[in-house]
Each structure stands twice: as structure tokens, then as C-alpha cells.
Design a protein around this motif. Sequence first.
Motif, PDB file in Angstrom:
ATOM      1  N   SER A  34       0.849  -1.194   0.000  1.00 14.72           N
ATOM      2  CA  SER A  34       0.000   0.000   0.000  1.00 14.72           C
ATOM      3  C   SER A  34       0.882   1.240   0.000  1.00 14.72           C
ATOM      4  O   SER A  34       1.931   1.270   0.645  1.00 14.72           O
ATOM      5  N   TYR A  36       1.410   4.995   1.161  1.00 17.89           N
ATOM      6  CA  TYR A  36       0.955   5.925   2.191  1.00 17.89           C
ATOM      7  C   TYR A  36       1.539   7.299   1.920  1.00 17.89           C
ATOM      8  O   TYR A  36       2.722   7.432   1.622  1.00 17.89           O
ATOM      9  N   ASP A  48       1.975  -5.331   3.765  1.00 18.33           N
ATOM     10  CA  ASP A  48       1.042  -5.936   4.710  1.00 18.33           C
ATOM     11  C   ASP A  48       1.114  -7.463   4.629  1.00 18.33           C
ATOM     12  O   ASP A  48       0.178  -8.118   4.193  1.00 18.33           O
TER      13      ASP A  48
END
Length: 64
Positions: A34, A36, A48
Motif C-alpha cells: 500500500s 501511504y 502488509d
Amino acid sequence: MDKETTVPKIRYVRLEERMEELKEDFAYVLDHVSEYHNRFGKDYLKLDLNPGAIEKYRTKLKNM
């Protein structure tokens, strides 16, 4: 007429199978990344996955 399967052909097929498996593993890892956005610094990526999965992929790549 039966065609003989040669050793280079068998190696090629095995390499193709390993490549497909590697592509699937890499796609799985990328699906768990992901991005950020940080308002006060650089943006970063977050992975993750649990440490066991990361170690499994690391070992798998080392043994190829």
C-alpha cells in the motif's frame, strides 16, 4: 509418431513452471503493498504481510 522428450525440453518446461510460480508469488506480494502519503515527509510503501510469509519468499528465492 511419438516424439521423444529431450533433456533441454524438460528443463525448459520446469523453468517455465518455476517462472509462473514466481510471477504468482510476486503478484501476491504486490497486492499487499500500500502507498501511504505523508504530509510532513516523503511518501512510503507499506507491506502488509506477516514476517513468516516474507521469510518463506526469501528462502524460496534463495533456493532457486
